[in-house]
Design a protein around this motif. Sequence first.
Motif, PDB file in Angstrom:
ATOM      1  N   GLN A  24      -6.740   3.178  11.713  1.00 11.35           N
ATOM      2  CA  GLN A  24      -6.002   3.713  12.850  1.00 11.35           C
ATOM      3  C   GLN A  24      -6.673   3.211  14.130  1.00 11.35           C
ATOM      4  O   GLN A  24      -7.898   3.224  14.231  1.00 11.35           O
ATOM      5  CB  GLN A  24      -5.993   5.244  12.814  1.00 11.35           C
ATOM      6  N   TYR A  25      -5.857   2.802  15.075  1.00 15.61           N
ATOM      7  CA  TYR A  25      -6.411   2.238  16.307  1.00 15.61           C
ATOM      8  C   TYR A  25      -6.106   3.136  17.501  1.00 15.61           C
ATOM      9  O   TYR A  25      -6.919   3.988  17.877  1.00 15.61           O
ATOM     10  CB  TYR A  25      -5.866   0.817  16.507  1.00 15.61           C
TER      11      TYR A  25
ATOM     12  N   HIS B 203     -10.689   9.014  12.892  1.00 18.17           N
ATOM     13  CA  HIS B 203      -9.530   8.273  12.393  1.00 18.17           C
ATOM     14  C   HIS B 203      -9.721   7.821  10.957  1.00 18.17           C
ATOM     15  O   HIS B 203     -10.843   7.686  10.458  1.00 18.17           O
ATOM     16  CB  HIS B 203      -9.214   7.074  13.299  1.00 18.17           C
ATOM     17  N   MET B 204      -8.602   7.603  10.297  1.00 19.27           N
ATOM     18  CA  MET B 204      -8.595   7.181   8.902  1.00 19.27           C
ATOM     19  C   MET B 204      -8.640   5.663   8.800  1.00 19.27           C
ATOM     20  O   MET B 204      -8.060   4.953   9.623  1.00 19.27           O
ATOM     21  CB  MET B 204      -7.325   7.687   8.208  1.00 19.27           C
ATOM     22  N   GLU B 205      -9.305   5.178   7.767  1.00 25.05           N
ATOM     23  CA  GLU B 205      -9.317   3.754   7.473  1.00 25.05           C
ATOM     24  C   GLU B 205      -9.772   3.552   6.038  1.00 25.05           C
ATOM     25  O   GLU B 205     -10.006   4.524   5.306  1.00 25.05           O
ATOM     26  CB  GLU B 205     -10.215   2.996   8.456  1.00 25.05           C
ATOM     27  N   GLU B 206      -9.913   2.318   5.642  1.00 28.32           N
ATOM     28  CA  GLU B 206     -10.389   2.002   4.293  1.00 28.32           C
ATOM     29  C   GLU B 206     -11.738   1.309   4.384  1.00 28.32           C
ATOM     30  O   GLU B 206     -12.056   0.641   5.372  1.00 28.32           O
ATOM     31  CB  GLU B 206      -9.385   1.093   3.583  1.00 28.32           C
ATOM     32  N   ASP B 207     -12.530   1.477   3.331  1.00 34.32           N
ATOM     33  CA  ASP B 207     -13.839   0.822   3.282  1.00 34.32           C
ATOM     34  C   ASP B 207     -13.677  -0.633   2.862  1.00 34.32           C
ATOM     35  O   ASP B 207     -12.630  -1.048   2.349  1.00 34.32           O
ATOM     36  CB  ASP B 207     -14.744   1.567   2.290  1.00 34.32           C
ATOM     37  N   THR B 208     -14.720  -1.394   3.087  1.00 36.30           N
ATOM     38  CA  THR B 208     -14.760  -2.793   2.648  1.00 36.30           C
ATOM     39  C   THR B 208     -15.472  -2.876   1.309  1.00 36.30           C
ATOM     40  O   THR B 208     -16.008  -1.894   0.799  1.00 36.30           O
ATOM     41  CB  THR B 208     -15.507  -3.647   3.681  1.00 36.30           C
TER      42      THR B 208
ATOM     43  N   PRO C  41       0.827  -1.214   0.000  1.00 34.62           N
ATOM     44  CA  PRO C  41       0.000   0.000   0.000  1.00 34.62           C
ATOM     45  C   PRO C  41       0.858   1.260   0.000  1.00 34.62           C
ATOM     46  O   PRO C  41       1.979   1.276   0.503  1.00 34.62           O
ATOM     47  CB  PRO C  41      -0.776  -0.120   1.311  1.00 34.62           C
ATOM     48  N   VAL C  42       0.295   2.348  -0.565  1.00 32.34           N
ATOM     49  CA  VAL C  42       0.885   3.682  -0.495  1.00 32.34           C
ATOM     50  C   VAL C  42      -0.227   4.640  -0.069  1.00 32.34           C
ATOM     51  O   VAL C  42      -1.292   4.661  -0.682  1.00 32.34           O
ATOM     52  CB  VAL C  42       1.476   4.125  -1.850  1.00 32.34           C
ATOM     53  N   LEU C  43       0.026   5.427   0.969  1.00 30.23           N
ATOM     54  CA  LEU C  43      -1.019   6.271   1.543  1.00 30.23           C
ATOM     55  C   LEU C  43      -1.389   7.423   0.615  1.00 30.23           C
ATOM     56  O   LEU C  43      -0.521   8.082   0.030  1.00 30.23           O
ATOM     57  CB  LEU C  43      -0.548   6.820   2.894  1.00 30.23           C
ATOM     58  N   ASN C  44      -2.680   7.692   0.491  1.00 33.74           N
ATOM     59  CA  ASN C  44      -3.222   8.784  -0.319  1.00 33.74           C
ATOM     60  C   ASN C  44      -3.058  10.108   0.438  1.00 33.74           C
ATOM     61  O   ASN C  44      -3.687  10.330   1.478  1.00 33.74           O
ATOM     62  CB  ASN C  44      -4.706   8.487  -0.599  1.00 33.74           C
ATOM     63  N   ALA C  45      -2.237  11.022  -0.085  1.00 29.26           N
ATOM     64  CA  ALA C  45      -1.957  12.287   0.602  1.00 29.26           C
ATOM     65  C   ALA C  45      -3.194  13.165   0.701  1.00 29.26           C
ATOM     66  O   ALA C  45      -3.393  13.859   1.713  1.00 29.26           O
ATOM     67  CB  ALA C  45      -0.836  13.036  -0.122  1.00 29.26           C
ATOM     68  N   GLN C  46      -4.041  13.148  -0.337  1.00 33.17           N
ATOM     69  CA  GLN C  46      -5.251  13.984  -0.285  1.00 33.17           C
ATOM     70  C   GLN C  46      -6.194  13.502   0.816  1.00 33.17           C
ATOM     71  O   GLN C  46      -6.860  14.309   1.467  1.00 33.17           O
ATOM     72  CB  GLN C  46      -5.969  13.964  -1.630  1.00 33.17           C
ATOM     73  N   ALA C  47      -6.236  12.200   1.032  1.00 36.20           N
ATOM     74  CA  ALA C  47      -7.070  11.664   2.110  1.00 36.20           C
ATOM     75  C   ALA C  47      -6.592  12.172   3.462  1.00 36.20           C
ATOM     76  O   ALA C  47      -7.405  12.476   4.352  1.00 36.20           O
ATOM     77  CB  ALA C  47      -7.064  10.138   2.074  1.00 36.20           C
ATOM     78  N   VAL C  48      -5.281  12.278   3.637  1.00 37.62           N
ATOM     79  CA  VAL C  48      -4.748  12.802   4.895  1.00 37.62           C
ATOM     80  C   VAL C  48      -5.132  14.276   5.043  1.00 37.62           C
ATOM     81  O   VAL C  48      -5.534  14.724   6.132  1.00 37.62           O
ATOM     82  CB  VAL C  48      -3.222  12.630   4.960  1.00 37.62           C
ATOM     83  N   ASP C  49      -5.029  15.050   3.953  1.00 37.66           N
ATOM     84  CA  ASP C  49      -5.471  16.456   3.988  1.00 37.66           C
ATOM     85  C   ASP C  49      -6.928  16.553   4.427  1.00 37.66           C
ATOM     86  O   ASP C  49      -7.296  17.376   5.273  1.00 37.66           O
ATOM     87  CB  ASP C  49      -5.311  17.095   2.607  1.00 37.66           C
ATOM     88  N   HIS C  50      -7.777  15.715   3.814  1.00 37.25           N
ATOM     89  CA  HIS C  50      -9.207  15.738   4.158  1.00 37.25           C
ATOM     90  C   HIS C  50      -9.415  15.357   5.629  1.00 37.25           C
ATOM     91  O   HIS C  50     -10.262  15.957   6.310  1.00 37.25           O
ATOM     92  CB  HIS C  50      -9.984  14.779   3.265  1.00 37.25           C
ATOM     93  N   ALA C  51      -8.661  14.376   6.103  1.00 41.32           N
ATOM     94  CA  ALA C  51      -8.811  13.936   7.490  1.00 41.32           C
ATOM     95  C   ALA C  51      -8.443  15.058   8.460  1.00 41.32           C
ATOM     96  O   ALA C  51      -9.155  15.309   9.447  1.00 41.32           O
ATOM     97  CB  ALA C  51      -7.939  12.715   7.747  1.00 41.32           C
ATOM     98  N   ILE C  52      -7.345  15.745   8.180  1.00 47.75           N
ATOM     99  CA  ILE C  52      -6.938  16.856   9.047  1.00 47.75           C
ATOM    100  C   ILE C  52      -7.966  17.982   8.979  1.00 47.75           C
ATOM    101  O   ILE C  52      -8.321  18.581  10.006  1.00 47.75           O
ATOM    102  CB  ILE C  52      -5.540  17.372   8.630  1.00 47.75           C
TER     103      ILE C  52
END
Length: 503
Positions: free
Chosen positions: A110-111, A139-144, A65-76
């Motif tokens: 994230q736990y 927290h960030m995570e992925e959908d199923t 996996p490689v983390l999506n930077a835009q997702a981190v921006d949205h999370a913050i």
Amino acid sequence: MSTVADTPVLSYEDAVAQFDPVLGLEVHVELSTATKMFCGCAHSFAAEPNSQTCPVCLGLPGALPVLNAQAVDHAITIGLALNCSIAPYGRFARKNYFYPDMPKNFQTSQYDEPIAVDGYLDVELEDGEVVRVEIERAHMEEDTGKSTHVGGATGRIHGADHSLVDYNRAGIPLIEIVTRPVEGTGARVAEVAKAYVGTLRELLRTLGVSDVKMERGNLRCDANLSLRPTPDSPLGTRTETKNVNSLRSVERAVRFEVGRQAGVLLAGGTVTQETRHFHEDTGVTTSGRPKSDADDYRYFPEPDLVPVQPDAEWVERLRSRLPEPPAARRKRLQADWGFADMEMRDVVNADALDLVGATVDAGATPQAARKWWMGELARRAKNDGTDLADMAVTPAQVAELQGLVDSGRLTDSMARQVLDGVLAGEGDPSAVATARGLEVVSDDGALNAAVDRALAANPDVVDKIRAGKVQAAGAIIGAVMKEMRGQADAARVRELVLERAAG
């Protein structure tokens, strides 16, 4: 375990009179990013099943996996808007459990080190009371993926002939927003639940981080509910009603669960900690599976992802981009537009605030903009089973249409005909009016001729008008409007009828 079938469900009113309800809400938000959380796959709604997958989101051996930077921006951004503290360091973890739509047999989430903690959201109820809902974490995570159970009567796995799995949704970026226990709301607990999810949805839409369409699963709510004898008693055993997908259903699910748990407790039973399903058709919840605790998931740090370390400059840059909070914007617009509380509430409840605002910005008066969106267009949207925002007309076109009415070129009736053409894709209002030959006849010469013909054809009506029965002029006005195909100014026609009848 007591069930709905063998335990009476207490009325909501009786239940909240005898027990103190405690609420907790977990909201899962799909983020509007171009690609998934840990891979480069696109994710668009209703794509061909399993067409948006790759070795990473399918969990194939050797895929990293490689983390999506835009997702981190949205999370913050979400964390900041919820008044949270942003963690300077955090890791992802593997949440281990088996389910057919989990291709890796674990969810990357994230736990113990979430991106945002200790926030709050102020929620305004219908009567203006404000309830502060404390946020424990986001927290960030992925959908199923998504399972479809075929052949049964309920759409669930029990009774189905077989199941199909679509992995397009697997790996879509999610933010899970978890509240602390919401206490002290008493009989308003269900109303608070609905208002919280509605307020959160509005905030997320304003931030531009998600489409938040509950019917599409962009925003899903898990409602936790427990009862205790008094506010001083320890918390009761909670149930978690999963994936409730409308504001109305959030309120209904909480109301039912309050009554169900009260019935169980008053019958001497015990509430089981479990997940439950809400049924839209009947308004009841039914048992799902025993609710797991954190230890059951065997969390451990994700070895294939580096920690997330947003520095202060990164966080402050995103903070500077936060838009005006929705509640403050509503108050400002209401004052600017001069809307009564009920008028503004109707606009907000119809998700028409941005539409009305854009129409005003395009030149219409606030009342005219509200009239179109909350009247004619709302009626058509309801008949078509669509959302106002999905109507095939823009705020600029609505403002142009109203401008044609204000200038006297169109009557309200003609404007509705022009709207038909706009919605049918025939062009902008001015072009449609010209193409359809719709325009108010303002030439007094043509109107006088039509009035004279109508008067000559109705001498008895003329006599009544001359005798002072002015209301009789309606028959003449109607005849003139019919001859002019509704394209005359009715007020001007009335003036001419009374003037020429008197002569």
